[in-house]
Design a protein around this motif. Structure first.
Motif, PDB file in Angstrom:
ATOM      1  N   ALA A 196       5.194  -4.304 -15.460  1.00 51.48           N
ATOM      2  CA  ALA A 196       4.671  -5.298 -14.523  1.00 51.48           C
ATOM      3  C   ALA A 196       4.392  -4.671 -13.168  1.00 51.48           C
ATOM      4  O   ALA A 196       3.378  -4.984 -12.519  1.00 51.48           O
ATOM      5  CB  ALA A 196       5.658  -6.453 -14.384  1.00 51.48           C
ATOM      6  N   TRP A 197       5.254  -3.797 -12.727  1.00 46.38           N
ATOM      7  CA  TRP A 197       5.080  -3.131 -11.445  1.00 46.38           C
ATOM      8  C   TRP A 197       3.789  -2.319 -11.435  1.00 46.38           C
ATOM      9  O   TRP A 197       2.967  -2.424 -10.518  1.00 46.38           O
ATOM     10  CB  TRP A 197       6.294  -2.230 -11.186  1.00 46.38           C
ATOM     11  CG  TRP A 197       6.367  -1.636  -9.814  1.00 46.38           C
ATOM     12  CD1 TRP A 197       5.318  -1.333  -8.984  1.00 46.38           C
ATOM     13  CD2 TRP A 197       7.553  -1.283  -9.113  1.00 46.38           C
ATOM     14  NE1 TRP A 197       5.775  -0.785  -7.820  1.00 46.38           N
ATOM     15  CE2 TRP A 197       7.146  -0.747  -7.862  1.00 46.38           C
ATOM     16  CE3 TRP A 197       8.903  -1.337  -9.409  1.00 46.38           C
ATOM     17  CZ2 TRP A 197       8.069  -0.276  -6.921  1.00 46.38           C
ATOM     18  CZ3 TRP A 197       9.813  -0.869  -8.473  1.00 46.38           C
ATOM     19  CH2 TRP A 197       9.394  -0.362  -7.251  1.00 46.38           C
ATOM     20  N   VAL A 224       3.457   5.745  -4.578  1.00 49.33           N
ATOM     21  CA  VAL A 224       4.559   6.331  -5.355  1.00 49.33           C
ATOM     22  C   VAL A 224       4.472   5.820  -6.781  1.00 49.33           C
ATOM     23  O   VAL A 224       4.450   4.603  -6.999  1.00 49.33           O
ATOM     24  CB  VAL A 224       5.928   5.980  -4.743  1.00 49.33           C
ATOM     25  CG1 VAL A 224       7.051   6.648  -5.535  1.00 49.33           C
ATOM     26  CG2 VAL A 224       5.984   6.394  -3.282  1.00 49.33           C
ATOM     27  N   ASN A 225       4.419   6.714  -7.737  1.00 46.12           N
ATOM     28  CA  ASN A 225       4.351   6.307  -9.136  1.00 46.12           C
ATOM     29  C   ASN A 225       5.605   5.549  -9.531  1.00 46.12           C
ATOM     30  O   ASN A 225       6.719   5.890  -9.101  1.00 46.12           O
ATOM     31  CB  ASN A 225       4.182   7.546 -10.028  1.00 46.12           C
ATOM     32  CG  ASN A 225       3.787   7.174 -11.447  1.00 46.12           C
ATOM     33  OD1 ASN A 225       4.572   6.611 -12.206  1.00 46.12           O
ATOM     34  ND2 ASN A 225       2.562   7.483 -11.812  1.00 46.12           N
ATOM     35  N   GLN A 276       0.817  -1.202   0.000  1.00 41.81           N
ATOM     36  CA  GLN A 276       0.000   0.000   0.000  1.00 41.81           C
ATOM     37  C   GLN A 276       0.855   1.259   0.000  1.00 41.81           C
ATOM     38  O   GLN A 276       0.499   2.269  -0.623  1.00 41.81           O
ATOM     39  CB  GLN A 276      -0.941   0.001   1.212  1.00 41.81           C
ATOM     40  CG  GLN A 276      -2.044  -1.043   1.129  1.00 41.81           C
ATOM     41  CD  GLN A 276      -2.969  -0.987   2.327  1.00 41.81           C
ATOM     42  OE1 GLN A 276      -2.508  -0.905   3.461  1.00 41.81           O
ATOM     43  NE2 GLN A 276      -4.274  -1.035   2.083  1.00 41.81           N
ATOM     44  N   ALA A 277       2.000   1.216   0.686  1.00 47.07           N
ATOM     45  CA  ALA A 277       2.903   2.366   0.690  1.00 47.07           C
ATOM     46  C   ALA A 277       3.534   2.569  -0.683  1.00 47.07           C
ATOM     47  O   ALA A 277       3.624   3.702  -1.183  1.00 47.07           O
ATOM     48  CB  ALA A 277       3.989   2.175   1.758  1.00 47.07           C
ATOM     49  N   LEU A 336      -4.305  -3.145 -16.575  1.00 53.47           N
ATOM     50  CA  LEU A 336      -4.052  -3.075 -18.011  1.00 53.47           C
ATOM     51  C   LEU A 336      -3.952  -1.624 -18.479  1.00 53.47           C
ATOM     52  O   LEU A 336      -3.090  -1.290 -19.304  1.00 53.47           O
ATOM     53  CB  LEU A 336      -5.172  -3.797 -18.763  1.00 53.47           C
ATOM     54  CG  LEU A 336      -5.049  -3.843 -20.286  1.00 53.47           C
ATOM     55  CD1 LEU A 336      -3.756  -4.539 -20.697  1.00 53.47           C
ATOM     56  CD2 LEU A 336      -6.253  -4.555 -20.903  1.00 53.47           C
ATOM     57  N   ALA A 337      -4.823  -0.764 -17.955  1.00 54.43           N
ATOM     58  CA  ALA A 337      -4.735   0.657 -18.307  1.00 54.43           C
ATOM     59  C   ALA A 337      -3.407   1.254 -17.836  1.00 54.43           C
ATOM     60  O   ALA A 337      -2.752   2.012 -18.565  1.00 54.43           O
ATOM     61  CB  ALA A 337      -5.906   1.413 -17.690  1.00 54.43           C
ATOM     62  N   ASN A 338      -2.994   0.890 -16.617  1.00 53.51           N
ATOM     63  CA  ASN A 338      -1.704   1.370 -16.118  1.00 53.51           C
ATOM     64  C   ASN A 338      -0.547   0.863 -16.968  1.00 53.51           C
ATOM     65  O   ASN A 338       0.447   1.569 -17.185  1.00 53.51           O
ATOM     66  CB  ASN A 338      -1.505   0.922 -14.667  1.00 53.51           C
ATOM     67  CG  ASN A 338      -2.382   1.681 -13.697  1.00 53.51           C
ATOM     68  OD1 ASN A 338      -3.086   2.618 -14.083  1.00 53.51           O
ATOM     69  ND2 ASN A 338      -2.376   1.273 -12.442  1.00 53.51           N
TER      70      ASN A 338
END
Length: 287
Positions: free
Chosen positions: A159-160, A134-135, A129-130, A216-218
């Protein structure tokens, strides 16, 4: 005569006493046909294109700021004709599929463990969650020091970015399964496998697919930025090349192709989601 027979007799008597004219006519009260969602979805983009074309034709938009739709179409046809667009699209699609596949599998496994095991969740879920705050692009300079700018870097960042929403969606979906259903499974003497297959998984499927679609959008967004940062191939590189040459028509074509490819993959994932939830289709048919 029993109570049930009495009620049935009264219902039949009331139904027979009702005049035919008072009964609703299905032929007269037809519902208006609903406009298909695809038509509604194309309405606003079509309006923008027409407005864009009219403004360019009237000379309100200089070509240095926004090329006319005709120029965009000519550039698109040229890139399709010489095979340039297909080459870059193929490379970008392969990167997305590999990166998203790695992130989805890892995210499903991690999210399932976090949702099923309170101990695992207590130890490992807070750091995830942390990290989600962070992008992933903020980590790219550090990752570049260890991995360089070759393909592994792109797979890792894609993947991240895809794994984070999959982890969160899977864990939340499993956690949100009603305890009453679990108790029902215990009453029916379900073993662990049957409980997961018949109770936990069906209840968590909507949240899991919501995480997959967001992942998938990310993945597509991160792909373009990764190719802008360190690549000599792909749609993101095509945007960078067009910006360096001040060919905004090339940039816009690449942007449109990215949007269409991402939308096509999202629609494919929606179809898989519908196949994975056959009970929803049955409920929709009833209503």
């Amino acid at each position: 005569m029993s109570l049930t027979q009495t009620l049935d007799t009264r219902s039949a008597r009331d139904g027979s006493a009702r005049p035919e004219a008072a009964r609703p006519s299905t032929s007269r009260r037809r519902r208006p046909r609903a406009i298909p969602a695809a038509v509604l979805g194309l309405g606003f983009p079509t309006f923008l294109v027409v407005l864009w074309w009219a403004a360019a034709r009237a000379g309100l938009l200089p070509e240095q700021i926004l090329p006319a739709p005709q120029a965009i179409l000519e550039t698109f046809l040229g890139l399709v004709g010489d095979g340039t667009l297909a080459t870059h699209l193929k490379i970008s699609t392969e990167r997305v599929l590999i990166g998203f596949g790695i992130g989805a599998v890892g995210g499903l496994a991690f999210g399932a463990a976090a949702g099923l095991s309170p101990t695992f969740r207590a130890f490992f879920y807070p750091p995830v969650q942390a990290v989600a705050r962070v992008n992933v692009l903020a980590w790219m300079p550090l990752l570049t020091l260890f991995m360089g700018i070759d393909e592994p870097l792109k797979y890792v960042v894609i993947a991240w970015s895809a794994a984070i929403p999959v982890i969160l969606g899977t864990a939340r979906g499993i956690e949100a399964v009603s305890p009453a259903f679990r108790e029902l499974g215990q009453a029916l003497q379900f073993d662990t496998r049957d409980t997961l297959r018949l109770i936990v998984l069906p209840g968590a499927v909507p949240s899991i697919f919501a995480g997959l679609r967001e992942g998938l959008a990310n993945a597509w967004q991160t792909l373009v930025l990764a190719e802008l940062f360190a690549s000599f191939e792909g749609l993101g590189y095509l945007m960078t090349w067009g910006r360096q040459l001040f060919q905004l028509d090339l940039v816009i074509v690449a942007m449109i192709v990215v949007a269409i490819a991402g939308l096509a993959m999202d629609l494919l994932l929606r179809a898989v989601e519908r196949r994975a939830q056959p009970w929803k289709k049955g409920t929709a048919d009833v209503h």
